[in-house]
Design a protein around this motif. Sequence first.
Motif, PDB file in Angstrom:
ATOM      1  N   ALA A   8       0.831  -1.207   0.000  1.00 15.41           N
ATOM      2  CA  ALA A   8       0.000   0.000   0.000  1.00 15.41           C
ATOM      3  C   ALA A   8       0.866   1.257   0.000  1.00 15.41           C
ATOM      4  O   ALA A   8       0.581   2.218  -0.719  1.00 15.41           O
ATOM      5  N   ASP A   9       1.934   1.245   0.786  1.00 17.86           N
ATOM      6  CA  ASP A   9       2.836   2.400   0.828  1.00 17.86           C
ATOM      7  C   ASP A   9       3.490   2.639  -0.530  1.00 17.86           C
ATOM      8  O   ASP A   9       3.599   3.781  -0.990  1.00 17.86           O
ATOM      9  N   LYS A  10       3.911   1.557  -1.182  1.00 14.69           N
ATOM     10  CA  LYS A  10       4.544   1.668  -2.497  1.00 14.69           C
ATOM     11  C   LYS A  10       3.544   2.204  -3.520  1.00 14.69           C
ATOM     12  O   LYS A  10       3.875   3.069  -4.331  1.00 14.69           O
ATOM     13  N   LEU A  11       2.316   1.702  -3.466  1.00 14.49           N
ATOM     14  CA  LEU A  11       1.287   2.166  -4.392  1.00 14.49           C
ATOM     15  C   LEU A  11       0.975   3.640  -4.161  1.00 14.49           C
ATOM     16  O   LEU A  11       0.855   4.417  -5.115  1.00 14.49           O
ATOM     17  N   LEU A  12       0.868   4.056  -2.911  1.00 13.30           N
ATOM     18  CA  LEU A  12       0.592   5.453  -2.610  1.00 13.30           C
ATOM     19  C   LEU A  12       1.703   6.353  -3.143  1.00 13.30           C
ATOM     20  O   LEU A  12       1.438   7.416  -3.712  1.00 13.30           O
ATOM     21  N   HIS A  13       2.949   5.927  -2.983  1.00 16.78           N
ATOM     22  CA  HIS A  13       4.066   6.713  -3.512  1.00 16.78           C
ATOM     23  C   HIS A  13       3.895   6.918  -5.020  1.00 16.78           C
ATOM     24  O   HIS A  13       4.076   8.031  -5.533  1.00 16.78           O
ATOM     25  N   LYS A  14       3.524   5.850  -5.720  1.00 19.16           N
ATOM     26  CA  LYS A  14       3.305   5.969  -7.164  1.00 19.16           C
ATOM     27  C   LYS A  14       2.131   6.900  -7.467  1.00 19.16           C
ATOM     28  O   LYS A  14       2.205   7.719  -8.381  1.00 19.16           O
ATOM     29  N   LEU A  15       1.039   6.766  -6.722  1.00 17.24           N
ATOM     30  CA  LEU A  15      -0.127   7.611  -6.970  1.00 17.24           C
ATOM     31  C   LEU A  15       0.206   9.092  -6.838  1.00 17.24           C
ATOM     32  O   LEU A  15      -0.256   9.917  -7.625  1.00 17.24           O
ATOM     33  N   LEU A  16       0.988   9.436  -5.848  1.00 15.66           N
ATOM     34  CA  LEU A  16       1.317  10.842  -5.598  1.00 15.66           C
ATOM     35  C   LEU A  16       2.424  11.372  -6.506  1.00 15.66           C
ATOM     36  O   LEU A  16       2.506  12.587  -6.720  1.00 15.66           O
ATOM     37  N   HIS A  17       3.262  10.482  -7.041  1.00 11.51           N
ATOM     38  CA  HIS A  17       4.437  10.936  -7.775  1.00 11.51           C
ATOM     39  C   HIS A  17       4.484  10.548  -9.249  1.00 11.51           C
ATOM     40  O   HIS A  17       5.386  10.983  -9.960  1.00 11.51           O
ATOM     41  N   TYR A  18       3.548   9.723  -9.712  1.00  9.50           N
ATOM     42  CA  TYR A  18       3.552   9.291 -11.108  1.00  9.50           C
ATOM     43  C   TYR A  18       3.286  10.501 -11.991  1.00  9.50           C
ATOM     44  O   TYR A  18       2.330  11.249 -11.781  1.00  9.50           O
ATOM     45  N   ARG A  19       4.133  10.691 -12.984  1.00  9.11           N
ATOM     46  CA  ARG A  19       4.085  11.899 -13.807  1.00  9.11           C
ATOM     47  C   ARG A  19       3.167  11.698 -15.023  1.00  9.11           C
ATOM     48  O   ARG A  19       3.600  11.191 -16.048  1.00  9.11           O
ATOM     49  N   VAL A  20       1.921  12.109 -14.862  1.00 13.32           N
ATOM     50  CA  VAL A  20       0.927  11.944 -15.927  1.00 13.32           C
ATOM     51  C   VAL A  20       0.244  13.250 -16.313  1.00 13.32           C
ATOM     52  O   VAL A  20      -0.655  13.247 -17.156  1.00 13.32           O
ATOM     53  N   PHE A  21       0.672  14.352 -15.709  1.00 15.76           N
ATOM     54  CA  PHE A  21       0.089  15.656 -16.018  1.00 15.76           C
ATOM     55  C   PHE A  21       1.070  16.467 -16.857  1.00 15.76           C
ATOM     56  O   PHE A  21       2.286  16.387 -16.663  1.00 15.76           O
ATOM     57  N   SER A  22       0.529  17.258 -17.774  1.00 16.31           N
ATOM     58  CA  SER A  22       1.352  18.006 -18.715  1.00 16.31           C
ATOM     59  C   SER A  22       2.057  19.181 -18.063  1.00 16.31           C
ATOM     60  O   SER A  22       1.503  19.845 -17.186  1.00 16.31           O
ATOM     61  N   ASP A  23       3.266  19.433 -18.546  1.00 18.35           N
ATOM     62  CA  ASP A  23       4.021  20.617 -18.134  1.00 18.35           C
ATOM     63  C   ASP A  23       3.781  21.722 -19.173  1.00 18.35           C
ATOM     64  O   ASP A  23       2.921  21.585 -20.048  1.00 18.35           O
ATOM     65  N   ALA A  24       4.544  22.798 -19.093  1.00 17.56           N
ATOM     66  CA  ALA A  24       4.379  23.928 -20.006  1.00 17.56           C
ATOM     67  C   ALA A  24       4.647  23.541 -21.462  1.00 17.56           C
ATOM     68  O   ALA A  24       4.151  24.187 -22.388  1.00 17.56           O
ATOM     69  N   ASP A  25       5.432  22.494 -21.680  1.00 15.55           N
ATOM     70  CA  ASP A  25       5.740  22.027 -23.037  1.00 15.55           C
ATOM     71  C   ASP A  25       4.809  20.902 -23.490  1.00 15.55           C
ATOM     72  O   ASP A  25       5.089  20.225 -24.476  1.00 15.55           O
ATOM     73  N   ASP A  26       3.730  20.677 -22.753  1.00 14.78           N
ATOM     74  CA  ASP A  26       2.739  19.636 -23.047  1.00 14.78           C
ATOM     75  C   ASP A  26       3.325  18.226 -22.986  1.00 14.78           C
ATOM     76  O   ASP A  26       2.879  17.330 -23.687  1.00 14.78           O
ATOM     77  N   LYS A  27       4.316  18.025 -22.130  1.00 14.30           N
ATOM     78  CA  LYS A  27       4.911  16.705 -21.881  1.00 14.30           C
ATOM     79  C   LYS A  27       4.432  16.217 -20.522  1.00 14.30           C
ATOM     80  O   LYS A  27       4.253  17.004 -19.596  1.00 14.30           O
ATOM     81  N   MET A  28       4.251  14.910 -20.380  1.00 16.86           N
ATOM     82  CA  MET A  28       3.829  14.342 -19.093  1.00 16.86           C
ATOM     83  C   MET A  28       5.008  14.338 -18.133  1.00 16.86           C
ATOM     84  O   MET A  28       5.697  13.339 -17.990  1.00 16.86           O
ATOM     85  N   ASN A  29       5.213  15.460 -17.474  1.00 13.83           N
ATOM     86  CA  ASN A  29       6.328  15.598 -16.539  1.00 13.83           C
ATOM     87  C   ASN A  29       5.893  15.977 -15.133  1.00 13.83           C
ATOM     88  O   ASN A  29       6.721  16.014 -14.230  1.00 13.83           O
ATOM     89  N   ASN A  30       4.622  16.286 -14.928  1.00  8.46           N
ATOM     90  CA  ASN A  30       4.155  16.719 -13.612  1.00  8.46           C
ATOM     91  C   ASN A  30       3.338  15.622 -12.930  1.00  8.46           C
ATOM     92  O   ASN A  30       2.625  14.863 -13.575  1.00  8.46           O
ATOM     93  N   ASN A  31       3.463  15.586 -11.611  1.00  7.78           N
ATOM     94  CA  ASN A  31       2.700  14.613 -10.835  1.00  7.78           C
ATOM     95  C   ASN A  31       1.504  15.296 -10.172  1.00  7.78           C
ATOM     96  O   ASN A  31       1.300  16.505 -10.296  1.00  7.78           O
ATOM     97  N   LEU A  32       0.726  14.502  -9.461  1.00  8.13           N
ATOM     98  CA  LEU A  32      -0.486  14.979  -8.803  1.00  8.13           C
ATOM     99  C   LEU A  32      -0.206  16.164  -7.882  1.00  8.13           C
ATOM    100  O   LEU A  32      -0.943  17.150  -7.874  1.00  8.13           O
ATOM    101  N   GLN A  33       0.865  16.067  -7.117  1.00 15.47           N
ATOM    102  CA  GLN A  33       1.186  17.129  -6.175  1.00 15.47           C
ATOM    103  C   GLN A  33       1.584  18.415  -6.890  1.00 15.47           C
ATOM    104  O   GLN A  33       1.225  19.500  -6.446  1.00 15.47           O
ATOM    105  N   GLN A  34       2.292  18.289  -7.994  1.00 20.15           N
ATOM    106  CA  GLN A  34       2.731  19.480  -8.724  1.00 20.15           C
ATOM    107  C   GLN A  34       1.570  20.258  -9.330  1.00 20.15           C
ATOM    108  O   GLN A  34       1.656  21.473  -9.482  1.00 20.15           O
ATOM    109  N   VAL A  35       0.490  19.552  -9.675  1.00 15.62           N
ATOM    110  CA  VAL A  35      -0.673  20.247 -10.236  1.00 15.62           C
ATOM    111  C   VAL A  35      -1.738  20.503  -9.173  1.00 15.62           C
ATOM    112  O   VAL A  35      -2.806  21.024  -9.475  1.00 15.62           O
TER     113      VAL A  35
END
Length: 145
Positions: A42-69
């Motif tokens: 569960a801890d490992k999964l939570l780390h991935k959920l919070l840090h997996y980079r699936v949100f777009s940055d200013a260059d429209d690349k998937m470089n941002n995670n949940l916390q960054q947005v």
Amino acid sequence: MKALIQRVKHANVSVKGDVVGAIDQGLLALVGVERGDSEADADKLLHKLLHYRVFSDADDKMNNNLQQVEGGLLLVSQFTLVADTRKGLRPSFSSAAPPADGERLFHYLLAQARAAWPKVATGEFGADMQVALVNDGPVTFLLES
């Protein structure tokens, strides 16, 4: 543990017609608990959920995670996610954790998520739930611990 995550514009989960959890931009995570899963999973999964980079940055690349947005996280228990579908025309749930173990680990994941991030919502474990979402992309990934 497994989580099918979807990047969403907004999502909510209802039980008996009442919305019990909702988020705006963020991740909807359908979570399945397998036999043998532990708090470490569960801890490992939570780390991935919070840090997996699936949100777009200013260059429209998937470089941002949940916390960054500053997105929301909607956790919904879904034991069917761990079904074995390799044989036949009916799913087997032999790999799913027993209900008491699944509930304990799901609630552990939820508690850890709420301790780590302020924007966490959930459904109701074991309930008949209706999930509504607007998938952003669409962007969908299967995460495993």
